[in-house]
Design a protein around this motif. Structure first.
Motif, mmCIF file in Angstrom:
data_model
loop_
_atom_site.group_PDB
_atom_site.id
_atom_site.type_symbol
_atom_site.label_atom_id
_atom_site.label_comp_id
_atom_site.label_asym_id
_atom_site.label_seq_id
_atom_site.Cartn_x
_atom_site.Cartn_y
_atom_site.Cartn_z
ATOM 1 N N UNK A 130 1.055 -1.243 0.092
ATOM 2 C CA UNK A 130 0.093 -0.036 -0.029
ATOM 3 C C UNK A 130 0.733 1.202 -0.196
ATOM 4 N N UNK A 131 0.511 2.137 -0.749
ATOM 5 C CA UNK A 131 1.320 3.577 -0.671
ATOM 6 C C UNK A 131 0.217 4.619 -0.573
ATOM 7 N N UNK A 132 0.573 5.576 0.330
ATOM 8 C CA UNK A 132 0.020 6.747 0.586
ATOM 9 C C UNK A 132 0.677 7.952 1.377
ATOM 10 N N UNK A 133 0.160 8.704 1.597
ATOM 11 C CA UNK A 133 1.170 9.826 1.859
ATOM 12 C C UNK A 133 1.437 9.691 3.491
ATOM 13 N N UNK A 134 0.671 9.173 4.093
ATOM 14 C CA UNK A 134 0.800 9.001 5.630
ATOM 15 C C UNK A 134 1.390 7.664 6.066
ATOM 16 N N UNK A 135 0.742 6.607 5.332
ATOM 17 C CA UNK A 135 0.897 5.264 5.922
ATOM 18 C C UNK A 135 1.277 4.296 4.381
ATOM 19 N N UNK A 136 1.960 3.369 4.569
ATOM 20 C CA UNK A 136 2.246 2.660 3.550
ATOM 21 C C UNK A 136 3.438 1.546 3.837
ATOM 22 N N UNK A 137 3.654 0.780 2.852
ATOM 23 C CA UNK A 137 4.850 -0.182 2.964
ATOM 24 C C UNK A 137 4.379 -1.557 1.864
ATOM 25 N N UNK A 138 5.023 -2.554 2.351
ATOM 26 C CA UNK A 138 4.830 -3.784 1.494
ATOM 27 C C UNK A 138 5.386 -4.978 2.711
ATOM 28 N N UNK A 139 4.683 -6.159 2.334
ATOM 29 C CA UNK A 139 4.934 -7.329 3.297
ATOM 30 C C UNK A 139 4.734 -8.616 2.439
#
Length: 403
Positions: A130-139
């Motif tokens: 997930x990519x957004x301005x405040x919270x994101x990443x990958x797993x």
């Protein structure tokens, strides 16, 4: 006299049928894995609900596209029911993408991949991002059936996560092992151990942290409730901690709990209550990285405040988080037309370092809900009751199930 008749009915239902053997017609997974889905034993009294449960579990596993369960009564001195299960393979690989928006995170893009059947042993691989301005990443996660029951797993997890609320920044890298077991009732127990490397900034303070964190959690797993459930509940408890002798940079113990309850009111209304709490046992709170500090505020916390905007502050007024957290909510929701509902709510909570300096912030508000095919979409306006709040009101838009 009265015109009446006495009626007496005598009937003999005969012996109750019992479960006979279960035979599988399939080459999709190993026979031992297919047998894990059976939760009744040969010789037990026959129950059609157990057959429906078996069918639902097989279809939900992702291993199979076609599931046919045939029952054949066999009369006799000891009548039983032969159960035959025919299975055809499902599609193993799925990609999903999506775009969305929430006021906590802003606009976001999601990309997920899942292989639900790497081999006939039932191993699975999953990638989420997930990519957004405040919270994101990958797993990524590799998991395999473990234990004796159909929903017991052992998994290896690895991922990256970033958070960027107004006064903080965190880049977290995690590698972990996890084991899930079923407990009595609808409870699931998860034992885990994580290695966490984190680069963070909290207010004006910057740091790097390395933690090895073991823990255990229990979660009540109710039936999957879609749409607008009239009644339901959710409850979880988590215990984790670490120490320098494990190789961590610091030592602490944390206890977290949370729950939600939905009750019907009249024909078209509901009462929704929510409670979250967390406690940290730690000598020097300033040693804790961003990821294990508590904050409050946002769409699923105290509405009327920005995401993670509540908690203790430094000398410059930056929110730096607290050792403890307490958040509660009470909401009244009434269906007004079709898939539309109106709601009013009161939220209260905060993060704090000790109960002696706890200062709960409260907001009130209202909103509308649209129960879309993808789940309820909420549009809320929260008004803080604190005169010193940064905003006189705040709009919250969120998507997700009620439980």
């Amino acid at each position: 006299g009265k015109l009446a008749a006495d009626i007496r009915i005598d009937y003999d239902s005969g012996k109750r049928y019992r479960f006979g053997p279960v035979e599988f017609e399939q080459t999709v997974v190993e026979p031992e894995l297919a047998a894990r889905f059976i939760e009744f034993a040969e010789g037990e009294p026959y129950d059609a609900d157990q057959i429906n449960d078996l069918y639902t579990a097989l279809l939900a596993s992702g291993y199979f596209q076609g599931v046919e369960v045939r029952t054949t009564p066999r009369p006799g001195p000891e009548p039983d029911v032969l159960v035959t299960v025919a299975l055809t393979p499902g599609k193993s690989r799925t990609w999903t993408t999506g775009v969305g928006y929430a006021t906590d995170t802003g606009a976001k893009i999601r990309l997920d991949y899942r292989n639900q059947r790497l081999n006939d042993k039932g191993h699975q691989f999953e990638f989420n991002s997930q990519v957004s301005e405040v919270l994101g990443g990958g797993a990524v996660s590799y998991r395999l059936p473990d234990g004796k029951r159909r929903d017991e797993w052992f998994s290896i997890n690895m991922g990256y996560k970033y958070e960027n609320p107004e006064d903080s920044r965190s880049d977290e890298y995690r590698l972990g092992l996890q084991q899930t077991r079923r407990r009595p009732g609808d409870w699931r127990e998860t034992r885990f151990i994580d290695y966490i490397h984190e680069d963070y900034r909290v207010g004006d303070e910057r740091g790097t942290s390395n933690l090895i964190v073991p823990g255990i959690s229990w979660a009540e797993q109710p039936l999957l409730l879609t749409g607008r459930p009239r009644r339901g509940n959710r409850l979880n408890l988590r215990l984790s901690g670490t120490d320098e002798w494990l190789g961590s940079d610091t030592a602490f113990v944390q206890v977290e709990t949370g729950g939600k309850l939905i009750l019907p009111l009249g024909a078209n209304a509901r009462l929704l209550t929510r409670l979250e709490a967390g406690w940290t046992i730690k000598d020097d709170f300033s040693d804790l990285p961003f990821s294990v500090r508590y904050f409050a505020g946002g769409d699923g916390s105290v509405r009327g405040y920005d995401y993670k905007a509540l908690g203790p502050t430094d000398v410059d007024g930056n929110v730096i988080g607290g050792a403890n957290k307490l958040v509660g909510s009470l909401e009244f929701d009434a269906q007004v037309y079709g898939n539309w509902s109106a709601a009013v709510f009161v939220d209260s909570g905060n993060a704090f370092n000790s109960f002696s300096d706890m200062s709960l912030q409260t907001s009130v508000g209202g909103g509308i809900r649209w129960y879309s095919p993808l789940g309820p979409v909420r549009f809320d306006v929260g008004v803080p009751l604190d005169r010193d709040a940064p905003d006189s009101y705040r709009i919250h838009i969120s998507l997700g199930p009620d439980l």
